[in-house]
Design a protein around this motif. Structure first.
Motif, PDB file in Angstrom:
ATOM      1  N   LEU A  37       0.846  -1.189   0.000  1.00 64.07           N
ATOM      2  CA  LEU A  37       0.000   0.000   0.000  1.00 64.07           C
ATOM      3  C   LEU A  37       0.879   1.235   0.000  1.00 64.07           C
ATOM      4  O   LEU A  37       1.872   1.305   0.732  1.00 64.07           O
ATOM      5  CB  LEU A  37      -0.885   0.023   1.251  1.00 64.07           C
ATOM      6  CG  LEU A  37      -1.914  -1.105   1.339  1.00 64.07           C
ATOM      7  CD1 LEU A  37      -1.923  -1.697   2.730  1.00 64.07           C
ATOM      8  CD2 LEU A  37      -3.296  -0.578   1.017  1.00 64.07           C
ATOM      9  N   GLU A  44      -2.525   6.765   5.850  1.00 61.20           N
ATOM     10  CA  GLU A  44      -3.378   6.404   4.714  1.00 61.20           C
ATOM     11  C   GLU A  44      -3.598   4.897   4.556  1.00 61.20           C
ATOM     12  O   GLU A  44      -4.698   4.486   4.172  1.00 61.20           O
ATOM     13  CB  GLU A  44      -2.834   7.010   3.421  1.00 61.20           C
ATOM     14  CG  GLU A  44      -2.724   8.538   3.446  1.00 61.20           C
ATOM     15  CD  GLU A  44      -4.027   9.235   3.773  1.00 61.20           C
ATOM     16  OE1 GLU A  44      -5.010   9.092   3.014  1.00 61.20           O
ATOM     17  OE2 GLU A  44      -4.068   9.926   4.804  1.00 61.20           O
ATOM     18  N   GLY A  48      -7.133   2.805   3.645  1.00 63.84           N
ATOM     19  CA  GLY A  48      -7.232   1.900   2.512  1.00 63.84           C
ATOM     20  C   GLY A  48      -7.727   0.523   2.908  1.00 63.84           C
ATOM     21  O   GLY A  48      -8.559  -0.077   2.218  1.00 63.84           O
ATOM     22  N   LEU A 274     -11.457   6.263  -0.553  1.00 65.54           N
ATOM     23  CA  LEU A 274     -10.070   5.827  -0.726  1.00 65.54           C
ATOM     24  C   LEU A 274      -9.103   6.852  -0.129  1.00 65.54           C
ATOM     25  O   LEU A 274      -9.375   8.056  -0.136  1.00 65.54           O
ATOM     26  CB  LEU A 274      -9.749   5.629  -2.204  1.00 65.54           C
ATOM     27  CG  LEU A 274     -10.504   4.524  -2.937  1.00 65.54           C
ATOM     28  CD1 LEU A 274      -9.931   4.334  -4.333  1.00 65.54           C
ATOM     29  CD2 LEU A 274     -10.476   3.217  -2.166  1.00 65.54           C
ATOM     30  N   ASP A 278      -3.853   6.169  -3.440  1.00 63.48           N
ATOM     31  CA  ASP A 278      -4.194   4.750  -3.449  1.00 63.48           C
ATOM     32  C   ASP A 278      -3.782   4.119  -4.773  1.00 63.48           C
ATOM     33  O   ASP A 278      -4.030   4.668  -5.853  1.00 63.48           O
ATOM     34  CB  ASP A 278      -5.700   4.562  -3.235  1.00 63.48           C
ATOM     35  CG  ASP A 278      -6.053   3.137  -2.861  1.00 63.48           C
ATOM     36  OD1 ASP A 278      -5.988   2.258  -3.753  1.00 63.48           O
ATOM     37  OD2 ASP A 278      -6.378   2.894  -1.694  1.00 63.48           O
ATOM     38  N   ARG A 304      -7.730  12.622  -1.132  1.00 68.49           N
ATOM     39  CA  ARG A 304      -8.501  11.439  -0.798  1.00 68.49           C
ATOM     40  C   ARG A 304      -9.775  11.486  -1.632  1.00 68.49           C
ATOM     41  O   ARG A 304     -10.408  12.537  -1.742  1.00 68.49           O
ATOM     42  CB  ARG A 304      -8.852  11.433   0.688  1.00 68.49           C
ATOM     43  CG  ARG A 304      -7.642  11.335   1.609  1.00 68.49           C
ATOM     44  CD  ARG A 304      -8.042  11.675   3.029  1.00 68.49           C
ATOM     45  NE  ARG A 304      -6.977  11.431   3.983  1.00 68.49           N
ATOM     46  CZ  ARG A 304      -7.025  11.806   5.258  1.00 68.49           C
ATOM     47  NH1 ARG A 304      -8.077  12.472   5.716  1.00 68.49           N
ATOM     48  NH2 ARG A 304      -6.025  11.535   6.074  1.00 68.49           N
TER      49      ARG A 304
END
Length: 375
Positions: A37, A44, A48, A274, A278, A304
Motif C-alpha cells: 500500500l 493512509e 485503505g 479511498l 491509493d 482522498r
C-alpha cells in the motif's frame, strides 16, 4: 480478440482491489495480495484497508508493523510503501537500479562522479552501531567524505543504495513520529534476496503475476506505471503462455491471469472512500477505468477520493469533527444517500477510541456534503 469495455475493466479492478465487496481477508494477507500500500502519508494505509476489509481493526496492522511482519520502505516508483517483510526482501534487489536512476534524475549534477558502492559501504559503516537515524543525520555523518553534494542529494541516494526501513512508531495508528531509518537486513535479521544472474528474471515474473492478480487485466505499460521498472519485457515474454489477452477500447493489448475475476460490467459497485495516493488509481498508466482524464491530477495531488459507481466522483477530508465530501459533479438523490451512509461509517471508524489517541484532528463524528468542486 475480446474487447473489454472501460466499465468491465472497472469492475475487474474493484473486485481484485477488494473494493467491490469488503473481504474477510486478514490484514497481512490483504497487504500481500495488494502488492503493498502506498504509505508516504503514514495514516493512509489504515483508511485503505478499512475500505477493503470487513471489521478491520487498525491495531492489527500496527501490530504487524511492530512485530516486523510488514515494513515501510522505498520500493515501487521510489515511493514509500507498506509491504510484507517477505516481499520487501524478495523484491528490493530487483528495484535497485530503478531507485538509483530516479535519484539521479533529480540530483544528477550534485551526485555526478560519486562512487555509489563506496557511498553504500560508508553508509553501512555508520549504521553498524544499530542506532536509527533520519536521512539528514545520515547525510551529515557522510558529508565530510562527500562535501560536494548537498545533504538532501546525499541522503536520497543513500536510501537508494542501502535498503532501509522506517521504524515504528512512524506508521502506527494515530501516532505522529519522524522518520528513523535502519538497514532492512538488520531489522528483519535476514539479507535481501540476491538478484538473478541468469537472465530469467524470476522476480519480474513474480511481480507480473502478483500485479495481474491485484490490478488486471492490464497492459505492460500499466505494470511499469505501478512498479516503476522498465526492464520487464523478458518477464512478460516468459510468462505470456500462462496468460490470456484482451484489448481495451483504445486498442491496447491487455494481459490477465486465466482464472482471475472479471465480474459482469453491470455488477453494482458500492461507495468507497479511498486514501491519498491509493494504488487502485496510481497503479495504471491508463487510469480511465477508474478516474476521468479531467480529474487525473487528483491522483497525484494527494487528494482522498470517493468512488461512486466505481469511479472517482468526489474528494473527502476529515477535520474539525466532520468528514467533508466535495462532489466533482452533482450527486443524484440515491448517490447522496449512499455517500452519506458510507461517510457515516467512516466517521465512526475515525472517531473510535479517539479520546485516548491524542490525535484530535481525526476525532470525527459527522458527514457534510459540500458544493460541487469548481472546475
Amino acid at each position: 480478440m475480446t474487447v473489454l469495455s472501460t466499465r468491465a475493466l472497472n469492475r475487474a479492478t474493484l473486485a481484485r482491489q477488494l473494493l467491490l465487496e469488503r473481504s474477510d481477508t486478514p490484514a497481512l494477507d490483504a497487504v500481500a495480495h495488494l502488492g503493498g500500500l502506498q504509505a508516504q502519508e503514514p495514516q493512509e494505509p489504515f483508511f485503505g484497508l478499512w475500505s477493503r476489509l470487513r471489521g478491520f481493526d487498525p491495531a492489527e496492522l500496527s501490530d504487524h508493523l511492530v512485530q516486523r511482519r510488514v515494513v515501510r520502505t522505498h520500493l515501487m516508483r521510489r515511493t514509500v510503501h507498506l509491504v510484507t517483510a517477505d516481499d520487501a526482501l524478495a523484491w528490493r534487489a530487483r528495484h535497485d537500479a530503478m531507485l538509483r536512476q530516479r535519484v539521479f534524475g533529480v540530483y544528477r549534477s550534485e551526485l555526478d562522479g560519486t562512487d555509489l558502492e563506496e557511498l553504500a559501504a560508508a553508509g553501512r559503516a555508520v549504521l553498524a552501531d544499530g542506532e536509527p537515524r533520519s536521512m539528514t543525520q545520515l547525510a551529515r555523518e557522510l558529508a565530510e567524505r562527500w562535501p560536494g553534494p548537498g545533504a538532501r542529494a546525499l541522503g536520497e541516494m543513500l536510501m537508494a543504495v542501502v535498503p532501509m526501513v522506517q521504524l515504528p512508531p512512524r506508521g502506527l495508528w494515530r501516532t505522529k513520529a519522524g522518520v528513523r531509518n535502519v538497514p532492512l537486513a538488520s531489522w528483519l535479521e535476514r539479507e535481501v534476496d540476491p538478484p538473478s544472474t541468469d537472465g530469467s528474471d524470476p522476480v519480474g515474473q513474480a511481480l507480473l503475476r502478483r500485479y495481474l492478480a491485484a490490478f488486471g487485466p492490464a497492459a505492460s505499460a500499466d505494470l511499469r506505471a505501478w512498479c516503476g521498472l522498465a526492464g520487464l519485457p523478458a518477464a512478460v515474454a516468459a510468462v505470456r503462455e500462462e496468460l490470456i489477452t484482451f484489448r481495451d477500447e483504445r486498442g491496447r493489448e491487455l494481459l490477465d491471469l486465466p482464472d482471475a475475476p472479471r465480474p459482469d460490467p453491470d455488477t453494482p459497485a458500492p461507495v468507497r472512500f479511498l486514501p491519498a495516493f491509493d494504488n487502485a488509481i496510481l497503479g495504471y498508466h491508463d487510469r480511465t477505468r477508474i478516474i476521468d482524464d479531467a480529474h487525473r491530477g487528483l491522483s497525484v495531488a494527494g487528494a482522498r477520493v470517493v468512488l461512486v459507481d466505481g469511479r472517482v466522483a468526489a474528494t473527502w477530508t476529515a477535520e474539525a469533527g466532520t468528514v467533508t465530501v466535495t462532489p466533482l459533479a452533482r450527486f443524484s438523490r440515491a448517490e447522496r444517500t449512499a455517500v452519506t451512509e458510507e461517510g457515516e461509517a467512516l466517521a465512526s471508524f475515525l472517531s473510535a477510541d479517539s479520546s485516548d489517541s491524542g490525535d484530535s484532528g481525526d476525532d470525527v463524528h459527522g458527514v457534510r456534503i459540500g458544493e460541487v468542486a469548481s472546475p
